[in-house]
Design an enzyme around this catalytic site. Sequence first.
Site, mmCIF file in Angstrom:
data_model
loop_
_atom_site.group_PDB
_atom_site.id
_atom_site.type_symbol
_atom_site.label_atom_id
_atom_site.label_comp_id
_atom_site.label_asym_id
_atom_site.label_seq_id
_atom_site.Cartn_x
_atom_site.Cartn_y
_atom_site.Cartn_z
ATOM 1 N N ASP A 1 45.607 42.748 39.082
ATOM 2 C CA ASP A 1 44.552 41.745 39.107
ATOM 3 C C ASP A 1 43.581 42.064 40.241
ATOM 4 O O ASP A 1 43.315 43.240 40.528
ATOM 5 C CB ASP A 1 45.175 40.354 39.281
ATOM 6 C CG ASP A 1 44.376 39.271 38.580
ATOM 7 O OD1 ASP A 1 43.337 38.870 39.135
ATOM 8 O OD2 ASP A 1 44.790 38.832 37.498
ATOM 9 N N HIS B 75 41.428 35.028 42.419
ATOM 10 C CA HIS B 75 41.926 35.057 41.044
ATOM 11 C C HIS B 75 43.389 35.494 41.005
ATOM 12 O O HIS B 75 44.247 34.776 40.482
ATOM 13 C CB HIS B 75 41.064 35.993 40.190
ATOM 14 C CG HIS B 75 41.347 35.908 38.730
ATOM 15 N ND1 HIS B 75 42.320 36.659 38.114
ATOM 16 C CD2 HIS B 75 40.777 35.166 37.745
ATOM 17 C CE1 HIS B 75 42.347 36.397 36.818
ATOM 18 N NE2 HIS B 75 41.414 35.485 36.564
ATOM 19 N N SER C 160 43.297 33.948 31.257
ATOM 20 C CA SER C 160 43.840 34.576 32.461
ATOM 21 C C SER C 160 44.967 33.750 33.071
ATOM 22 O O SER C 160 45.872 34.298 33.704
ATOM 23 C CB SER C 160 42.745 34.756 33.517
ATOM 24 O OG SER C 160 41.791 35.694 33.104
#
Length: 462
Positions: free
Chosen positions: A99, A130, A345
Site C-alpha cells: 500500500d 491510507h 480499498s
Amino acid sequence: MTPRRPHTIVVAVLTAVAVLSNAALGVSPARAERPLIDPAQLPPPSAPAPLEPTEQKNACALPSGTTDPQEVPTALKALDFASVWPITRGAGQLVAVIDTGVTAHPRLPGLIPGGDYVSAGDGLFDCDAHGTMVAGLIAAQTAPGSGFAGGAPDARILSIRQSSNVFQIVDNRPDEEKAAEPENAAGYGNVRTMAMAIRTAVDSGASVINISEVACVPTGGGVPDGPLGAAVQYAVRERNVVVVAAAGNLGGSACQAQNPRTDPLRPDADPWNGFATIATPAWFDDVLTVGSVESDGTPSSFSLAGPWVDVAAPGSNMTSLSPSGSGLANGTRGNDGVNPMTGTSFAAPLVAAVAALVRAHRPELTALEVVDRIQRTAHAPAEGWNPLVGHGVVDPLAAVTDLVVPAPRAAPADSVAMRAPLPPPAPDHRPRNAAVTGSVLVAVILALGLALSIPLRRRGRP
C-alpha cells in the site's frame, strides 16, 4: 475457393504478429478472454527500491481524527469478528500490506518493515493516510473501552510501501512517454512495482497479502500486466499465499465505465463478454477479489463490477487507526471538508483478516482451499453470484467453523487397452489392370482395322 487478396493476407499476418507480440510482452487480451499468465515474467528477487529517482511533490495527507467508540463501528457490526476470537485471533499469520506504507501505531505492535518502492525508506512511513488505515482493519489490537479492533488482532503486519500520490518521478520526459505501464497511483506506483512488491512479500514469509490498490484501463488495447500476473501465480500456486485485492472504485481518471451487471434475460451468458473496464490485479483468477457493500448489505454504488469479483465486505464510512498519533481516523481532510474512509480499498482488508483467521485455525488448507472456503461460506445473493458482490458478503465465523466439503475434482479417466491397429489391406489393382488391358485391346483392334483398310482403299481407286 475465392483467392485471398494481397492486402487481406498482409492484415492477417500483421494480426498474427500482434497477437504473438502481445503474448510475448505479457499484454493480456481485453475482451472475452481471461488474462494471460507467463511465469517467465516473474520479477527476480531484489531489495525494495524505486525504479527511478523520486521526490515528494505535495504535502502529506492530513487524517481526520475521530473519537474512539465504545461500541463496534456500524460498518463492522454485521461481520461480528468478536464471535470468532474465542476460536482464533489470527496468531502466527503474517499479513503483507502492499500500500502507501504503514506508520507505527501502539495498536500495531507486530508491525514489520518490508521495504519501500517509493522512496528511500523501510515501508513504515504513510504520507498518504491510507496504508495505516488498511492495516488497522486487518490487525489493530483490541483495547479496553474501545469498540474498534482489526478482524485478526493477533496477526502481524508486514508493510511494503509500493505507491504514493504525493511522490513523483524526477523526470522531465513528456507525459506520453511516461504512460508505458498502467499506474495505480496519481503520483508514483505502477503494475511493475506492484509485481515486485508481491515477490518481496512472498519471499519475506507472508501467508496473506492484501492489495488495496488497483490499476484500471478501458478494454480494447490489453493490459501490460504480465509481471503482475506472474507474481500472483508465484504467490498462490508456488508459495501457498492467499492474495486479496480490492475490486476498484468508479471515478477518477481510469475506472470510469461500470461493467455490466447480470442480465436477468440471459442468466447463463458468459460474464467475460462485453465488459468495459479491466482492473488489475483484481481480474486474475488466483486473486480473491473484494467488492464493497453498505452496512445494510446492498452493493455500494462506487464498487466496480466485473466477472472477477469473488466476495464483498463493508467499505463505506469506515473507522481505523490514524497514521498521525495514537488514535483513530475516519478519513482525510481536504479543501471541502472530510473525505470519508470509503472504497473497496477498505473492504479488502476485512476479507484479508478473514483469510488470516482461517489460516490460523486451519493450517492444513492450501491458499486456494482458503479462498474456496471463504467464497462458499459467504452470504450468497439470490442468483448465487453476481458481478457486484461475487458469491456474497463474507461471514468470518462460518469461514472458520463451518463444515465445507472441498469442491470435487474430476478424476482422470482410466485408460482402456486397445488392440494394435491392423495392417492395411493390400491394394486391389484389378480395376486398374482391367481398365489398362481394355484400353490396350481397343488400341490393338483399332490399329488392325486401320491396317486392313489400307489395301481396300487402294483397290477402290481408278
